[in-house]
Structure formats: structure tokens, C-alpha cells
Design a protein around this motif. Structure first.
Motif, mmCIF file in Angstrom:
data_model
loop_
_atom_site.group_PDB
_atom_site.id
_atom_site.type_symbol
_atom_site.label_atom_id
_atom_site.label_comp_id
_atom_site.label_asym_id
_atom_site.label_seq_id
_atom_site.Cartn_x
_atom_site.Cartn_y
_atom_site.Cartn_z
ATOM 1 N N LEU A 114 0.826 -1.203 0.000
ATOM 2 C CA LEU A 114 0.000 0.000 0.000
ATOM 3 C C LEU A 114 0.861 1.254 0.000
ATOM 4 O O LEU A 114 0.632 2.189 -0.782
ATOM 5 C CB LEU A 114 -0.926 -0.018 1.226
ATOM 6 C CG LEU A 114 -1.800 1.218 1.464
ATOM 7 C CD1 LEU A 114 -2.672 1.495 0.258
ATOM 8 C CD2 LEU A 114 -2.653 1.018 2.707
ATOM 9 N N LEU A 115 1.867 1.287 0.869
ATOM 10 C CA LEU A 115 2.728 2.469 0.940
ATOM 11 C C LEU A 115 3.512 2.646 -0.354
ATOM 12 O O LEU A 115 3.701 3.773 -0.825
ATOM 13 C CB LEU A 115 3.683 2.354 2.133
ATOM 14 C CG LEU A 115 4.622 3.556 2.317
ATOM 15 C CD1 LEU A 115 3.823 4.840 2.522
ATOM 16 C CD2 LEU A 115 5.566 3.327 3.486
ATOM 17 N N ARG A 116 3.975 1.546 -0.918
ATOM 18 C CA ARG A 116 4.723 1.661 -2.173
ATOM 19 C C ARG A 116 3.859 2.288 -3.262
ATOM 20 O O ARG A 116 4.304 3.162 -4.003
ATOM 21 C CB ARG A 116 5.227 0.297 -2.639
ATOM 22 C CG ARG A 116 5.882 0.387 -4.012
ATOM 23 C CD ARG A 116 6.538 -0.883 -4.438
ATOM 24 N NE ARG A 116 7.129 -0.708 -5.769
ATOM 25 C CZ ARG A 116 7.997 -1.523 -6.310
ATOM 26 N NH1 ARG A 116 8.403 -2.583 -5.642
ATOM 27 N NH2 ARG A 116 8.476 -1.298 -7.522
ATOM 28 N N PHE A 117 2.615 1.855 -3.357
ATOM 29 C CA PHE A 117 1.722 2.400 -4.382
ATOM 30 C C PHE A 117 1.474 3.891 -4.152
ATOM 31 O O PHE A 117 1.430 4.679 -5.104
ATOM 32 C CB PHE A 117 0.413 1.622 -4.387
ATOM 33 C CG PHE A 117 -0.480 1.935 -5.551
ATOM 34 C CD1 PHE A 117 -0.004 1.832 -6.848
ATOM 35 C CD2 PHE A 117 -1.796 2.310 -5.360
ATOM 36 C CE1 PHE A 117 -0.825 2.117 -7.933
ATOM 37 C CE2 PHE A 117 -2.623 2.598 -6.432
ATOM 38 C CZ PHE A 117 -2.139 2.500 -7.723
ATOM 39 N N LEU A 118 1.335 4.273 -2.886
ATOM 40 C CA LEU A 118 1.161 5.694 -2.572
ATOM 41 C C LEU A 118 2.421 6.486 -2.935
ATOM 42 O O LEU A 118 2.335 7.592 -3.479
ATOM 43 C CB LEU A 118 0.838 5.863 -1.087
ATOM 44 C CG LEU A 118 -0.558 5.405 -0.637
ATOM 45 C CD1 LEU A 118 -0.637 5.378 0.885
ATOM 46 C CD2 LEU A 118 -1.637 6.319 -1.205
ATOM 47 N N LEU A 119 3.583 5.924 -2.626
ATOM 48 C CA LEU A 119 4.837 6.597 -2.940
ATOM 49 C C LEU A 119 5.044 6.723 -4.449
ATOM 50 O O LEU A 119 5.506 7.769 -4.935
ATOM 51 C CB LEU A 119 6.012 5.838 -2.321
ATOM 52 C CG LEU A 119 6.359 6.167 -0.874
ATOM 53 C CD1 LEU A 119 7.267 5.092 -0.288
ATOM 54 C CD2 LEU A 119 7.026 7.536 -0.783
ATOM 55 N N GLU A 120 4.712 5.694 -5.174
ATOM 56 C CA GLU A 120 4.881 5.735 -6.629
ATOM 57 C C GLU A 120 3.933 6.726 -7.291
ATOM 58 O O GLU A 120 4.155 7.138 -8.439
ATOM 59 C CB GLU A 120 4.667 4.341 -7.215
ATOM 60 C CG GLU A 120 5.782 3.367 -6.879
ATOM 61 C CD GLU A 120 5.503 1.960 -7.364
ATOM 62 O OE1 GLU A 120 6.464 1.211 -7.594
ATOM 63 O OE2 GLU A 120 4.308 1.616 -7.496
ATOM 64 N N ASN A 121 2.897 7.102 -6.545
ATOM 65 C CA ASN A 121 1.926 8.073 -7.059
ATOM 66 C C ASN A 121 1.816 9.277 -6.130
ATOM 67 O O ASN A 121 0.728 9.830 -5.929
ATOM 68 C CB ASN A 121 0.553 7.404 -7.217
ATOM 69 C CG ASN A 121 0.548 6.329 -8.262
ATOM 70 O OD1 ASN A 121 0.364 6.594 -9.437
ATOM 71 N ND2 ASN A 121 0.750 5.081 -7.836
ATOM 72 N N ALA A 122 2.955 9.677 -5.540
ATOM 73 C CA ALA A 122 2.971 10.785 -4.575
ATOM 74 C C ALA A 122 2.311 12.035 -5.150
ATOM 75 O O ALA A 122 2.526 12.386 -6.316
ATOM 76 C CB ALA A 122 4.407 11.092 -4.157
ATOM 77 N N GLU A 123 1.476 12.654 -4.309
ATOM 78 C CA GLU A 123 0.751 13.883 -4.624
ATOM 79 C C GLU A 123 -0.350 13.676 -5.662
ATOM 80 O O GLU A 123 -0.944 14.632 -6.142
ATOM 81 C CB GLU A 123 1.706 15.001 -5.049
ATOM 82 C CG GLU A 123 2.739 15.331 -3.978
ATOM 83 C CD GLU A 123 3.518 16.603 -4.275
ATOM 84 O OE1 GLU A 123 3.290 17.198 -5.337
ATOM 85 O OE2 GLU A 123 4.345 16.990 -3.430
ATOM 86 N N ARG A 124 -0.638 12.429 -5.955
ATOM 87 C CA ARG A 124 -1.759 12.102 -6.841
ATOM 88 C C ARG A 124 -2.846 11.440 -5.999
ATOM 89 O O ARG A 124 -2.571 10.544 -5.205
ATOM 90 C CB ARG A 124 -1.301 11.140 -7.934
ATOM 91 C CG ARG A 124 -2.428 10.640 -8.821
ATOM 92 C CD ARG A 124 -1.915 9.574 -9.779
ATOM 93 N NE ARG A 124 -3.002 8.965 -10.535
ATOM 94 C CZ ARG A 124 -2.888 7.873 -11.261
ATOM 95 N NH1 ARG A 124 -1.717 7.244 -11.324
ATOM 96 N NH2 ARG A 124 -3.925 7.386 -11.927
ATOM 97 N N VAL A 125 -4.082 11.883 -6.163
ATOM 98 C CA VAL A 125 -5.186 11.311 -5.401
ATOM 99 C C VAL A 125 -5.563 9.958 -5.998
ATOM 100 O O VAL A 125 -5.799 9.840 -7.206
ATOM 101 C CB VAL A 125 -6.410 12.249 -5.406
ATOM 102 C CG1 VAL A 125 -7.568 11.610 -4.637
ATOM 103 C CG2 VAL A 125 -6.047 13.596 -4.787
ATOM 104 N N LEU A 126 -5.600 8.930 -5.141
ATOM 105 C CA LEU A 126 -5.936 7.571 -5.560
ATOM 106 C C LEU A 126 -7.271 7.163 -4.949
ATOM 107 O O LEU A 126 -7.489 7.335 -3.744
ATOM 108 C CB LEU A 126 -4.847 6.592 -5.113
ATOM 109 C CG LEU A 126 -3.439 6.873 -5.656
ATOM 110 C CD1 LEU A 126 -2.420 5.968 -4.962
ATOM 111 C CD2 LEU A 126 -3.392 6.664 -7.162
ATOM 112 N N SER A 127 -8.141 6.637 -5.761
ATOM 113 C CA SER A 127 -9.450 6.214 -5.268
ATOM 114 C C SER A 127 -9.331 4.902 -4.497
ATOM 115 O O SER A 127 -8.345 4.172 -4.630
ATOM 116 C CB SER A 127 -10.421 6.036 -6.436
ATOM 117 O OG SER A 127 -10.050 4.903 -7.211
#
Length: 235
Positions: A168-181
Motif C-alpha cells: 500500500l505504501l509503495r503504491f502511494l509513494l509511486e503516485n505521490a501527490e496524486r489522489v488515488l481512489s
């Protein structure tokens, strides 16, 4: 025993089930590819074993005779934060799978199961979305994710995370500052169809936030009506 290469199941596995037949079967199957297997018939025995040894994966019966499912998963997670927990259950429906994952399990396997699927699930839950040969480090603010070592640091301090939390954290980091649903997180982190159920995501993000943001400026932001975002500026 020398640790296996990362192209197969983990080396150290704990099987927790009150059914002796299942314990014997899984121990035999997992030992064949080179795993070191330990078994326990009760939650109390499992906790005692985990507190004295390290494990890569735990196969856990959802209904043990001596402990509540919530208590045992919580206790095992605290004692072995990096171990992948695959919950075993005789109940096969969406609500049961969601409940198992909400408890803190990384995957869910329904009885009766094919032994080949057990090996595949254990392997997948540890490697899903985390290539071990990538030497890079993902960074955002004072947060660092060492992909090769599967280790997270915040402000230089190690943050122990479960396999699901790491994904989960990796996916958030790979998309930093992008809102993910919530749907995107379900697809990329769990890769299951829960019929739109977002409770698994909400609980996982809440737990991850408590670990990563504890006592520090918050990075994991909730964007109401949309989803979540890794962003230093909450606005």
C-alpha cells in the motif's frame, strides 16, 4: 538452512490449525520445495512459537478452539510484523474474505484448497508488486522505502510494516501527490474484487497512517469524496 532464492515460497512458514490432517498435509507440501515448516494446533502455541522464532509466512486457521480471530491476528501481527499472514477458512463468500482482511490478514484461502494454490498464494503475497532485484529507494519528504530490503524509514527511524502495508505504501509513494481512489487501491494492492467494498482499504490506510505518521507531520492525506494521497501539504 540456507534461505531460498526469491523465486519460490518463503523459507520459514508457521502452520496454525487445530486439524491435524491439515497440519500434516501442509507441512509435507511446504517442505518439498525447501521450506522450514513449524506447526501449532492452538493460538496460544502459535504465539509462543512466534515470539521465539522468525517466520516469513503464517498460515492461520480463522476458527481456532482457544482464541478469538481478532485477538490472534492482532497478537501475531505484533509479534511478527513482517510475516505474511494467509488466513484459512471453511467459509467461502465475499463477506468472509473482507472480514479476514479487515482483521489484518494479507490474503485469504478457502478450504478445501489445492496444495499448489497454497504455495502460489504464499509466494504471491510476499512478492506482489515488490520486485526484489530493484535497488532503488523511493523517497518523499523524510520517508524512505528501500525496495531491495523491503524496509521503510521515516526520519531515519525504521517503521515496521506488514506485507500488505508495504504494498500500500509503495503504491502511494509511486503516485505521490496524486489522489488515488479506494477502487484503485483495491485493484493495485489487493487485486481482488470485493464488490466495491471499501472497508478493507479504509482500515488498512488508517493503520498505515498510525505507523508512518506517528508523532510526525502527516503525509497520508484523506481527500474526502475521492480517496487518499501521499502529500506533505494537507491542503
Amino acid at each position: 538452512m540456507t534461505a531460498r532464492e526469491n523465486d519460490g515460497p518463503p523459507t520459514r512458514v508457521l502452520v496454525v490449525d487445530d486439524d491435524e490432517g491439515i497440519r500434516v498435509l501442509l507441512a509435507s507440501v511446504l517442505a518439498a520445495p525447501g521450506c522450514t515448516v513449524t506447526t501449532a494446533a492452538t493460538g496460544v502455541d502459535a504465539l509462543r512459537i512466534v515470539r521465539g522464532e522468525e517466520f516469513d509466512a503464517i498460515l492461520l486457521d480463522r476458527l481456532l478452539p482457544d482464541v478469538d480471530a481478532v485477538q490472534i491476528v492482532t497478537a501475531l501481527r505484533a509479534a511478527a510484523p513482517s510475516a505474511a499472514i494467509v488466513m484459512l477458512s471453511a467459509v467461502d463468500d465475499v463477506d468472509a474474505r473482507v472480514a479476514g482482511l479487515r482483521l489484518g490478514a494479507d490474503d485469504f484461502l478457502t478450504k478445501p484448497f489445492h496444495v499448489s494454490e497454497v504455495l502460489a498464494r504464499i509466494d504471491a503475497v510476499r512478492r506482489r508488486g515488490m520486485p526484489i532485484d530493484d535497488p532503488d529507494v523511493l523517497r518523499y519528504a523524510d520517508l524512505e522505502f528501500d525496495l531491495a530490503g523491503q524496509r521503510v524509514r521515516r526520519g531515519g527511524e525504521v517503521v515496521p510494516l506488514t506485507p500488505t502495508e508495504l504494498r500500500l505504501l509503495r503504491f502511494l509513494l509511486e503516485n505521490a501527490e496524486r489522489v488515488l481512489s479506494r477502487g484503485q487501491l483495491l485493484d493495485h494492492v489487493w487485486r481482488y474484487d470485493f464488490g466495491g467494498n471499501s472497508e478493507v482499504v479504509e482500515k488498512a490506510v488508517s493503520t498505515l497512517r498510525r505507523k508512518v505518521d506517528a508523532g510526525r507531520p502527516p503525509l497520508i492525506q484523506t481527500v474526502r469524496g475521492f480517496g487518499y494521497c501521499l502529500r506533505a501539504d494537507p491542503s
